[in-house]
Design a protein around this motif. Structure first.
Motif, PDB file in Angstrom:
ATOM      1  N   PHE A  53       0.822  -1.209   0.000  1.00 50.99           N
ATOM      2  CA  PHE A  53       0.000   0.000   0.000  1.00 50.99           C
ATOM      3  C   PHE A  53       0.855   1.257   0.000  1.00 50.99           C
ATOM      4  CE2 PHE A  53      -2.379   3.326   2.196  1.00 50.99           C
ATOM      5  CZ  PHE A  53      -3.585   3.324   1.502  1.00 50.99           C
ATOM      6  N   HIS A  54       1.808   1.342   0.919  1.00 54.98           N
ATOM      7  CA  HIS A  54       2.617   2.566   1.030  1.00 54.98           C
ATOM      8  C   HIS A  54       3.580   2.696  -0.155  1.00 54.98           C
ATOM      9  CE1 HIS A  54       1.356   4.156   4.869  1.00 54.98           C
ATOM     10  NE2 HIS A  54       1.394   2.952   5.390  1.00 54.98           N
ATOM     11  N   THR A  55       4.101   1.582  -0.650  1.00 55.36           N
ATOM     12  CA  THR A  55       5.026   1.656  -1.788  1.00 55.36           C
ATOM     13  C   THR A  55       4.324   2.170  -3.035  1.00 55.36           C
ATOM     14  OG1 THR A  55       6.298  -0.191  -0.871  1.00 55.36           O
ATOM     15  CG2 THR A  55       6.664   0.364  -3.180  1.00 55.36           C
ATOM     16  N   LEU A  56       3.175   1.585  -3.350  1.00 48.22           N
ATOM     17  CA  LEU A  56       2.458   1.983  -4.557  1.00 48.22           C
ATOM     18  C   LEU A  56       1.759   3.324  -4.386  1.00 48.22           C
ATOM     19  CD1 LEU A  56       1.105  -1.501  -5.585  1.00 48.22           C
ATOM     20  CD2 LEU A  56       2.905  -0.179  -6.685  1.00 48.22           C
ATOM     21  N   LEU A  57       1.470   3.696  -3.145  1.00 45.31           N
ATOM     22  CA  LEU A  57       0.915   5.032  -2.903  1.00 45.31           C
ATOM     23  C   LEU A  57       1.943   6.103  -3.252  1.00 45.31           C
ATOM     24  CD1 LEU A  57      -1.804   6.116  -1.696  1.00 45.31           C
ATOM     25  CD2 LEU A  57      -0.531   6.526   0.402  1.00 45.31           C
ATOM     26  N   ARG A  58       3.197   5.854  -2.934  1.00 47.03           N
ATOM     27  CA  ARG A  58       4.259   6.790  -3.307  1.00 47.03           C
ATOM     28  C   ARG A  58       4.452   6.821  -4.827  1.00 47.03           C
ATOM     29  NH1 ARG A  58       7.585   8.134   1.180  1.00 47.03           N
ATOM     30  NH2 ARG A  58       6.850   7.090   3.055  1.00 47.03           N
ATOM     31  N   CYS A  59       4.289   5.659  -5.460  1.00 47.22           N
ATOM     32  CA  CYS A  59       4.384   5.628  -6.925  1.00 47.22           C
ATOM     33  C   CYS A  59       3.269   6.453  -7.558  1.00 47.22           C
ATOM     34  CB  CYS A  59       4.313   4.188  -7.420  1.00 47.22           C
ATOM     35  SG  CYS A  59       5.684   3.141  -6.891  1.00 47.22           S
ATOM     36  N   LEU A  60       2.052   6.306  -7.039  1.00 45.98           N
ATOM     37  CA  LEU A  60       0.929   7.085  -7.568  1.00 45.98           C
ATOM     38  C   LEU A  60       1.141   8.573  -7.334  1.00 45.98           C
ATOM     39  CD1 LEU A  60      -1.894   7.202  -8.821  1.00 45.98           C
ATOM     40  CD2 LEU A  60      -2.838   6.867  -6.521  1.00 45.98           C
ATOM     41  N   HIS A  61       1.643   8.934  -6.165  1.00 49.26           N
ATOM     42  CA  HIS A  61       1.910  10.351  -5.872  1.00 49.26           C
ATOM     43  C   HIS A  61       2.982  10.907  -6.799  1.00 49.26           C
ATOM     44  CE1 HIS A  61       4.238  13.426  -3.488  1.00 49.26           C
ATOM     45  NE2 HIS A  61       3.058  13.985  -3.573  1.00 49.26           N
ATOM     46  N   THR A  62       4.001  10.118  -7.100  1.00 50.77           N
ATOM     47  CA  THR A  62       5.052  10.559  -8.019  1.00 50.77           C
ATOM     48  C   THR A  62       4.503  10.829  -9.410  1.00 50.77           C
ATOM     49  OG1 THR A  62       6.689   9.270  -6.783  1.00 50.77           O
ATOM     50  CG2 THR A  62       7.275   9.928  -9.013  1.00 50.77           C
ATOM     51  N   LEU A  63       3.570   9.998  -9.853  1.00 51.19           N
ATOM     52  CA  LEU A  63       3.005  10.159 -11.193  1.00 51.19           C
ATOM     53  C   LEU A  63       2.058  11.351 -11.292  1.00 51.19           C
ATOM     54  CD1 LEU A  63       2.212   6.423 -12.048  1.00 51.19           C
ATOM     55  CD2 LEU A  63       3.951   7.851 -13.140  1.00 51.19           C
ATOM     56  N   THR A  64       1.349  11.681 -10.210  1.00 50.41           N
ATOM     57  CA  THR A  64       0.233  12.630 -10.307  1.00 50.41           C
ATOM     58  C   THR A  64       0.463  13.966  -9.623  1.00 50.41           C
ATOM     59  OG1 THR A  64      -0.808  11.683  -8.320  1.00 50.41           O
ATOM     60  CG2 THR A  64      -1.398  10.725 -10.443  1.00 50.41           C
ATOM     61  N   SER A  65       1.497  14.108  -8.807  1.00 55.34           N
ATOM     62  CA  SER A  65       1.638  15.336  -8.003  1.00 55.34           C
ATOM     63  C   SER A  65       1.891  16.578  -8.840  1.00 55.34           C
ATOM     64  CB  SER A  65       2.776  15.163  -6.989  1.00 55.34           C
ATOM     65  OG  SER A  65       4.001  14.901  -7.655  1.00 55.34           O
ATOM     66  N   SER A  66       2.526  16.431 -10.003  1.00 47.69           N
ATOM     67  CA  SER A  66       2.865  17.596 -10.829  1.00 47.69           C
ATOM     68  C   SER A  66       1.883  17.837 -11.970  1.00 47.69           C
ATOM     69  CB  SER A  66       4.280  17.437 -11.402  1.00 47.69           C
ATOM     70  OG  SER A  66       4.364  16.276 -12.216  1.00 47.69           O
ATOM     71  N   LEU A  67       0.769  17.126 -11.990  1.00 51.13           N
ATOM     72  CA  LEU A  67      -0.221  17.321 -13.049  1.00 51.13           C
ATOM     73  C   LEU A  67      -0.939  18.659 -12.881  1.00 51.13           C
ATOM     74  CD1 LEU A  67      -1.826  13.758 -13.253  1.00 51.13           C
ATOM     75  CD2 LEU A  67      -0.203  14.789 -14.850  1.00 51.13           C
ATOM     76  N   PRO A  68      -1.478  19.224 -13.948  1.00 51.61           N
ATOM     77  CA  PRO A  68      -2.222  20.491 -13.821  1.00 51.61           C
ATOM     78  C   PRO A  68      -3.383  20.367 -12.844  1.00 51.61           C
ATOM     79  CG  PRO A  68      -1.782  19.996 -16.127  1.00 51.61           C
ATOM     80  CD  PRO A  68      -1.363  18.785 -15.356  1.00 51.61           C
ATOM     81  N   LYS A  69      -3.463  21.322 -11.920  1.00 54.65           N
ATOM     82  CA  LYS A  69      -4.490  21.391 -10.876  1.00 54.65           C
ATOM     83  C   LYS A  69      -4.399  20.264  -9.845  1.00 54.65           C
ATOM     84  CE  LYS A  69      -7.837  23.889 -13.705  1.00 54.65           C
ATOM     85  NZ  LYS A  69      -9.242  23.925 -14.204  1.00 54.65           N
ATOM     86  N   SER A  70      -3.483  19.317 -10.038  1.00 53.97           N
ATOM     87  CA  SER A  70      -3.238  18.232  -9.072  1.00 53.97           C
ATOM     88  C   SER A  70      -4.530  17.632  -8.522  1.00 53.97           C
ATOM     89  CB  SER A  70      -2.376  18.747  -7.915  1.00 53.97           C
ATOM     90  OG  SER A  70      -1.153  19.242  -8.378  1.00 53.97           O
ATOM     91  N   PRO A  71      -5.270  16.889  -9.313  1.00 52.22           N
ATOM     92  CA  PRO A  71      -6.559  16.339  -8.840  1.00 52.22           C
ATOM     93  C   PRO A  71      -6.446  15.496  -7.563  1.00 52.22           C
ATOM     94  CG  PRO A  71      -6.347  16.072 -11.217  1.00 52.22           C
ATOM     95  CD  PRO A  71      -5.017  16.546 -10.726  1.00 52.22           C
ATOM     96  N   LEU A  72      -5.342  14.761  -7.396  1.00 57.51           N
ATOM     97  CA  LEU A  72      -5.142  13.944  -6.197  1.00 57.51           C
ATOM     98  C   LEU A  72      -4.340  14.660  -5.122  1.00 57.51           C
ATOM     99  CD1 LEU A  72      -4.455  10.386  -7.670  1.00 57.51           C
ATOM    100  CD2 LEU A  72      -6.435  11.141  -6.360  1.00 57.51           C
ATOM    101  N   GLY A  73      -3.994  15.921  -5.351  1.00 54.94           N
ATOM    102  CA  GLY A  73      -3.236  16.677  -4.372  1.00 54.94           C
ATOM    103  C   GLY A  73      -1.750  16.687  -4.663  1.00 54.94           C
ATOM    104  N   LYS A  74      -1.083  17.677  -4.104  1.00 52.63           N
ATOM    105  CA  LYS A  74       0.358  17.810  -4.312  1.00 52.63           C
ATOM    106  C   LYS A  74       1.182  17.099  -3.242  1.00 52.63           C
ATOM    107  CE  LYS A  74       0.173  22.223  -6.783  1.00 52.63           C
ATOM    108  NZ  LYS A  74       0.654  23.613  -6.847  1.00 52.63           N
ATOM    109  N   GLN A  75       0.561  16.772  -2.098  1.00 52.29           N
ATOM    110  CA  GLN A  75       1.296  16.164  -1.000  1.00 52.29           C
ATOM    111  C   GLN A  75       0.870  14.713  -0.829  1.00 52.29           C
ATOM    112  OE1 GLN A  75       3.650  17.967   0.063  1.00 52.29           O
ATOM    113  NE2 GLN A  75       2.937  19.941  -0.740  1.00 52.29           N
TER     114      GLN A  75
END
Length: 620
Positions: free
Chosen positions: A404-426
């Motif tokens: 859970f924590h490993t793949l959560l960090r992977c998902l955050h890495t993929l999505t944190s810099s997207l426009p408007k950050s739908p899943l959040g920046k942190q």
């Protein structure tokens, strides 16, 4: 007249005289030290505390190194300050997270003692109500540097060494000259030849005065103190360190020009408390190495208290510590909230009553209901069989936590810099959503992968490289099964190689040139519309990179994240690791002054620690 009779209305309280208050507290400590839950709590929190201390040193290291370097060098060039009487000073912008300031300035004082000078004084606003008291506290701390420990020792130091009327700059100057002279007498003749006659060249002779909270000081006292100190800067190598919580203009407003001109100021910035909190969460709490976890509602409450109340990381840590205590308190089966290596001995130490309490957990009940009828009876009756299954399920729970924590960090890495950050920046924002619902079914998740479908080749390769690094850092010798993570890493490496091999020229070659379509002549508007609709339904040809990107995103969004980023409520025995008592936490850490006052007025014995011996008389 009786001793409780008064002309005016009054309330008279009589507390018991012969009551030993320490006895029950000692009994509680003696009994709790032997409890299994208390030992488990101490192990978990001690490991967390070690990581927090290490992280605090890392966070403070950069700003403190710059400050220490400045203080070491500020008195080297004395010739430029000759005749100007300027005191070197450093203004440290600490932010409004006031409870965290003590830790920062304690670390600064410790580093100055170790690397620069033993003469460091810290002046608190509550002790410096007048100019005289300010100078007294500074002189006592500097002159008794090797004995001074806390504010409580101040009066004893005064009686032992000095009278209060002797605590002034003249005494300090004479004492300082004596200290430097005695130090030089102890030097070897060869070392004496290399030292100039100026007393202030020795880096260990700097006198540092730290004022952690400038906003709390009276402006007039601060102005007079600086003006007096500037008169002695030629004989005393003073350095001031100001802690400012808001902005530099706060210091400028407190000091008029004739005072600020006596300071040679340098400004230093500490990182925001929100950045510090993110590091605490990412490196300590939101990791599989920390067995204790918060559920979504409690986690959101602690974050909201931090963001909208005090911005204090120390406060957040104390609230988190309370959750850990509440989780373990008087519940021996919570000893299973431990590392995987400690599971087997802890399961053996459980009694029959504790095993029965584990059987009553809702998550285990749901697990049993899904089993065939012949497998239910041994789990509910046979303790030995239940211990074996318990160890297996708890090991799988730790494996789930790692995934859970490993793949959560992977998902955050993929999505944190997207426009408007739908899943959040942190990371904390992604975590809060992932433990509250199936994140792969959320609209934010779908929006993120739609945006990833428009990523350029360079951006996608950069993110994919970071994801591979996260998967690579998962240790292969962990006692839980991580073969699926290895499979994911192998599959993503293959996609990475495929995308890299797709060059610009190859991508252009795969594009088919559009063929000319014979629309015909002399057609009406309706026929043209039908012809265009027919052409639009034909599949669009994709480049090599677009095909590889589509396969990668389909693999991640359709297989990896839906399989491993599921809420913890779906796993058996999740109550052992996840804390979910929101009401209890909210009642203790969120202030309700009206309710507290009402309770105190109705039940005064609750606060006075006297149940029946309190006599209250209301006399008109």
């Amino acid at each position: 007249m009786a001793h409780t009779v008064s002309v005016s209305k009054g309330c008279f309280v009589h507390k018991p005289h012969n009551r030993n208050k320490n006895t029950p507290k000692k009994q509680f400590i003696l009994t709790t030290d032997r409890q299994l839950w208390y030992k488990a709590y101490k192990r978990v929190w001690s490991s967390i505390e070690v990581k927090l201390e290490s992280l605090q040193e890392e966070v403070f290291s950069e700003i403190l190194e710059n400050l220490v370097y400045y203080i070491q060098k500020c008195h080297k060039n004395k010739a430029s300050n000759k005749g100007r009487n300027e005191i070197p000073s450093a203004t440290l912008l600490t932010g409004v997270n006031l409870p965290d300031h003590d830790a920062l300035f304690a670390a600064l004082s410790s580093q100055l003692h170790d690397k620069v000078t033993p003469y460091v004084a810290t002046l608190q606003a509550r002790h410096c109500t007048t100019v005289r008291s300010t100078i007294e506290h500074m002189v006592l701390q500097l002159m008794n540097y090797n004995r001074f420990h806390s504010d409580d020792d101040l009066e004893d130091v005064v009686k032992d060494r000095l009278k209060k009327n002797q605590c002034n700059f003249l005494t300090l100057s004479a004492w300082y000259k004596e200290q430097i002279t005695s130090k030089r007498l102890r030097m070897s003749p060869r070392k004496k030849l290399r030292i100039k006659p100026d007393l202030q060249v020795d880096k260990e002779s700097v006198l540092v005065v730290i004022i952690p909270n400038v906003e709390g000081f009276s402006p007039q006292i601060l102005q007079d103190f600086i003006l007096i100190a500037s008169c002695y800067v030629t004989s005393l190598p003073l350095v001031f360190v100001f802690g400012v919580a808001t902005a530099v203009r706060t210091l400028h407003r407190s000091l008029p020009y004739h005072v600020s001109s006596k300071l040679r100021n340098e400004v230093f910035h500490s990182q925001p408390s929100s950045s510090y909190l993110n590091k605490v969460l990412e490196k300590v709490f939101l990791t599989s190495a920390c067995p204790f976890q918060l559920d979504d509602k409690t986690f959101k409450l602690l974050i909201d208290v931090f963001l909208f109340h005090d911005l204090s990381v120390c406060g957040f840590i104390q609230h988190y510590k309370y959750c850990v205590m509440e989780h373990f308190f008087d519940c021996d089966y919570k000893v299973l909230c431990c590392s995987v290596s400690e599971l087997a001995p802890n399961i053996k130490s459980l009694s029959e009553d504790q095993l029965e309490k584990l059987r009553q957990l809702p998550s285990f009940r749901r697990y049993v209901d899904k089993l065939p009828q012949k497998e239910k009876a041994p789990l509910l009756v046979d303790d030995d069989h239940f211990r074996v299954v318990l160890e297996k399920l708890m090991t799988e729970l730790h494996g789930y936590l790692l995934n859970f924590h490993t793949l959560l960090r992977c998902l955050h890495t993929l999505t944190s810099s997207l426009p408007k950050s739908p899943l959040g920046k942190q990371l904390r924002e992604v975590y809060s959503l992932a433990i509250s619902c199936d994140i792969s079914e959320s609209p934010q998740f779908r929006e993120c992968f739609q945006l990833l479908g428009f990523q350029s080749r360079e951006e996608l390769l950069d993110k994919l490289k970071k994801v591979l690094s996260i998967l690579q850092n998962v240790s292969s010798d962990l006692p839980v099964k991580v073969s699926h993570l290895k499979d994911i890493h192998r599959e993503l490496s293959r996609y990475y190689t495929e995308i890299v091999s797709v060059g610009t020229k190859a991508a252009e070659q795969t594009l088919k040139s559009p063929s000319k379509v014979d629309i015909g002549k002399n057609i009406n508007r309706y026929q043209l519309k039908e012809k265009l609709l027919e052409l639009s339904r034909k599949p669009k040809s994709l480049s090599g990179y677009e095909e590889a990107r589509k396969k990668l995103l389909d693999y991640l969004a359709g297989t990896v994240f839906p399989q491993f980023l599921v809420p913890p409520t779906n796993t058996p025995f999740n109550e052992v690791l996840f804390f979910s008592n929101l009401a209890g936490v909210k009642r203790h850490i969120v202030g309700t002054p009206r309710a507290a006052i009402h309770m105190a007025l109705n039940n005064p014995h609750y606060y006075l620690e006297a149940s029946e011996s309190v006599e209250t008389h209301f006399v008109k």
